[in-house]
Design an enzyme around this catalytic site. Structure first.
Site, PDB file in Angstrom:
ATOM      1  CG  ASP A 217      -2.034   1.874  11.871  1.00  0.00           C
ATOM      2  OD1 ASP A 217      -1.172   1.655  12.737  1.00  0.00           O
ATOM      3  OD2 ASP A 217      -2.976   1.102  11.630  1.00  0.00           O
TER       4      ASP A 217
ATOM      5  CB  CYS B 295      12.445  15.810 -27.717  1.00  0.00           C
ATOM      6  SG  CYS B 295      12.700  17.586 -27.897  1.00  0.00           S
TER       7      CYS B 295
ATOM      8  CG  ASP C 287      -1.583  -1.925  13.122  1.00  0.00           C
ATOM      9  OD1 ASP C 287      -1.373  -1.915  14.341  1.00  0.00           O
ATOM     10  OD2 ASP C 287      -2.715  -2.060  12.618  1.00  0.00           O
TER      11      ASP C 287
END
Length: 820
Positions: free
Chosen positions: A711, A88, A508
């Site tokens: 990038d 649990c 891009d």
């Protein structure tokens, strides 16, 4: 990192990065020596280790902060553990708490659905110390394997089978108990029949024997696990079941064998409650285990893609070898219809390969000499030979499995609130059960003792921290698995939550919106000229140039299968074009500036050239003996899926911004064609970062999509970095999400799955919390004064079991999310 005792107190050893000379050593020693609690510090440049003597608790965090402030870094590493017996959400909190107490642990994240603990530690912390801490808390642990294997799923299946057998045994033993006790409540005549034939006391004795067997065998795990953690002060779900069933069982023992100890009106047995509760909770766990197994189907399916063997050419012979025996450089042979075993480069043959299971793209891809193939994909009609370039854990498929596992094991920010609540949930429920018993004993009607016992047991049994703990991780597992099937890999699970809030997608241009390689898009010849012969002559000139535009023209000529004539006296005219002699003719190919220098007349192509330029293409001219005879246009073509993807982003209310290093004219031309909202052009890599930061200030939540090395900084600084999977490794490493399909449609898929997964998590959390908030008071008997409603412990057990099953089943609905 190691710790030990010294004559000065305690001692620890840390790995320090960034030291280059003796002055660094002195500086680091001085930095560490100023940390409160540190007695002395000795740094060794050769080993990059700092030995620290200290008093009291290890001041590791303070040392790390001081070292980093000084320009150095204490090395860290990640350790993953498999943790058993977590049932649990409260178990999750206790395991994390135990791990965080180990010196050197910086962060611990435990996942109930995957049963794994991801621990960030100072370099040198031993996995054995972590395992010992977790085991001491009552949860056996072991070092997790580097990646998922079929053996793990086989063990999970065996565990499920054991659980299923326990349930059936419990059911067979509990059913007679239920009939003997509850049959009389449902059919009064049956009660009289039992009393007159078997006898009430004998009936209770039969129930005692059968219930004892239920608790001792199929239900034993509840007590062997729940009672020890209860005694250690960390009760979990097993503890609730153990206390509840033992309370009912013990009361029934007294009523059966020493009834004089109880008030006459309270002499009842509740054997059926104890037995049926165990059977029902085991049923719930069987259903939950089966459903949880289905949440891992994505990884299982990925693992099944790789064939067990490969056909390899060695020493001039074809031999079939297990994948484990393959090495890079091996020549692998693949027949039609077979799966490609590992990654490689084609050295012979031609075929089409179905890569849909990896990229999500349904169209088969042509493969011939020099093309790359991916392990796990399916070869179609042709035969291929390829050189293995990546095997084992280095293949694309292995990396995909690793990424999916990593995402499935992560925690979303929303889970932090749940963890804080569930850590105290079980102790709170046990307190409520005690209060329930006291209130019924004081204010309840006769027999008060029976009412107190039944309602207290119902409170213990109905509480469900399992549902709370499974609400978030199961949705993440299924959502990220579904994404992987669609060619979208979430490298970090928290990007699932972050993508939901994205308002702007910055992209891009080259390689993201476009194919990333120039192509000959337009070719117009003057009247009377042969198109194929003219193209062949132009390609003959350009064949001497390495420029991408030149290669695009040569590729177009090869595609048309034209024969290139021999070009002589080739000359490259910097910034203008190229010239060469073909036969008796002098040819020139280049921009309008070159034609103007030659004094050639461009009027025949002026209108067409202007149209091409407005479309963002690069017009070029071909002249023979200073007479213009052809107009060419070369461009980086827009990917076929890009317009539809941008349209879908707009439909979701998301703004699209293009950030590119290309010139403004070309960038704006493409933006007009694609209906892009905003353009930032002519920017360097650092300019992309500044543009992303400016957009974040305006729009708050932003995703950046790119594929190149330039990038990577922008991908890292965005709220969510999305890398095109066909791009560079550096871009992929900097990203949060990877699109294996290599197009913008994956962005739409990722955002759609983010919304679907977060919606699913909210549903699960609402159900888990609303269930407990609503039913615990009912189990306590809050409705009794109004309409006489009480909740039987057996119904409480059934409701509790079904709550977890509901949460996991709801998460499984994500497997059927429709993606465009």
């Amino acid at each position: 990192m190691t710790t030990s005792a010294s004559n000065k107190g305690s001692r620890l050893t840390l790995d320090v990065e960034g030291m280059t000379c003796a002055s660094c050593v002195s500086r680091v020693e001085k930095i560490i020596g100023k940390v409160p609690g540190v007695q002395s510090a000795q740094v060794n440049l050769a080993t990059n280790k700092a030995t620290v003597d200290y008093d009291g608790a290890a001041p590791i965090q303070a040392i790390m902060q001081a070292v980093e402030k000084g320009g150095y870094k204490v090395s860290q590493q990640d350790i993953v553990l498999d943790v058993q017996d977590m049932t649990c959400a409260s178990c999750v909190g206790r395991v994390e708490k135990a791990l965080l107490k180990v010196p050197g642990v910086q962060k611990a994240s435990v996942n109930l659905a995957t049963a794994k603990a991801h621990v960030q530690v100072v370099q040198g912390v031993k996995a054995a110390d972590l395992i010992q801490a977790v085991s001491k808390a009552g949860y056996p642990a072991s070092l997790a394997q580097a990646a998922a294997t079929n053996d793990q799923f086989e063990r999970a299946e065996q565990s499920y089978e054991t659980l299923r057998k326990r349930f059936w045994l419990a059911l067979v033993l509990a059913l007679p108990v239920f009939i003997l006790e509850m049959g009389g409540h449902m059919v009064p005549a049956f009660h009289h029949w039992v009393a007159s034939t078997i006898g009430t006391q004998n009936s209770w004795l039969i129930q005692f024997v059968l219930t004892t067997l239920v608790l001792l065998f199929p239900g034993r795990e509840f007590y062997t696990k729940g009672i020890p953690v209860l005694l250690r002060g960390g009760p979990d779900m097993n503890s609730l079941v153990a206390v509840g069933t033992l309370a009912a069982y013990s009361f029934s023992l007294v009523a059966t064998f020493v009834p004089q100890w109880l008030p006459a009106e309270s002499v009842y047995v509740y054997f059926e409650a104890a037995a049926v509760i165990v059977a029902l909770i085991l049923l719930g766990r069987v259903m939950e285990a089966r459903a949880k197994g289905r949440t891992s189907e994505a990884i299982q399916r990925l693992l099944s893609l790789q064939p067990p063997t490969a056909r390899v050419r060695r020493d001039g012979q074809e031999v079939e070898l297990p994948l484990a025996d393959l090495h890079t450089g091996d020549i692998v042979l693949v027949r039609p219809g077979e799966r490609i075993p590992v990654d490689g480069d084609v050295v012979a043959g031609q075929s089409y390969v179905d890569e849909s299971m990896v990229t999500g793209e349904s169209i088969a891809v042509s493969k011939s000499l020099g093309d790359k193939v991916i392990g796990g994909t399916v070869n179609q009609k042709g035969s291929l030979e390829f050189e293995a370039t990546a095997v084992g854990q280095d293949t694309v498929l292995a990396n995909i499995v690793s990424m999916v596992e990593q995402a499935q094991g992560s925690k979303l920010p929303i889970q932090a609130v749940v963890d804080k609540i569930t850590l105290w949930f079980v102790p709170a429920v046990m307190t409520l059960a005690v209060l329930t018993a006291i209130v019924w004993l004081i204010f309840g009607p006769s027999p008060a003792l029976s009412f107190a016992l039944v309602n207290a047991v119902a409170v213990l049994i109905i509480a469900c921290p399992c549902a709370m703990g499974l609400a978030t991780p199961t949705s993440i597992m299924v959502g990220t698995g579904r994404a992987a099937q669609a060619g979208v890999l979430f490298r970090k699970g928290d990007s699932l939550q972050a993508l939901r809030d994205v308002k702007v997608v910055a992209v891009d241009k080259t390689g993201t919106l476009t194919k990333g390689a120039p192509e000959l898009t337009d070719f117009v010849c003057a009247s009377g000229e042969n198109q194929d012969q003219t193209l062949a002559a132009i390609a003959a000139l350009e064949n001497y140039s390495e420029h991408p535009i030149a290669q695009a023209i040569v590729s177009a000529a090869k595609d048309k299968h034209v024969t290139l004539p021999k070009a002589e006296q080739f000359e490259s005219l910097t910034g203008l074009g190229v010239t060469a002699q073909i036969g008796a003719d002098q040819w020139h190919v280049g921009a309008d500036r070159l034609m103007t220098q030659l004094g050639a007349d461009l009027s025949a192509f002026t209108e067409q050239a202007q149209t091409l330029a407005q479309e963002g293409k690069t017009p070029m001219y071909a002249a023979r003996n200073k007479q213009v005879i052809a107009l060419l246009a070369v461009a980086d073509p827009i990917k076929e899926t890009t317009p539809r993807a941008i349209e879908q982003l707009h439909a979701r209310g998301i703004k699209v911004v293009m950030i590119t290093g290309d010139n403004r004219h070309t960038a704006h031309a493409i933006a007009r064609r694609l209906n892009i909202d905003e353009v930032v052009a002519e920017v360097m890599p650092e300019g992309k970062v500044q543009a992303v930061q400016a957009l974040r200030e305006t729009h708050q939540h932003l995703a950046y999509v790119g594929d190149g090395i330039n990038d990577a900084p922008a991908l890292a600084v965005a709220d969510v970095g999305i890398a095109i999977g066909t791009g560079t490794d550096i871009a992929i490493e900097a990203a949060d999400v990877v699109l294996m399909s290599g197009d913008m449609q994956g962005v739409v898929t990722a955002i759609a799955l983010s919304h679907a997964t977060m919606r699913n998590i909210r549903q699960n959390l609402f159900w888990a919390f609303a269930y407990n908030v609503a039913l615990i008071p009912v189990a306590a008997g809050v409705l009794y004064p109004f309409n006489g409603t009480l909740l039987s412990p057996m119904f409480a057990a059934g409701a509790m079991a079904l709550s977890s099953v509901f949460v996991v089943s709801n998460a499984l609905r994500l497997r059927r999310v429709k993606l465009d």
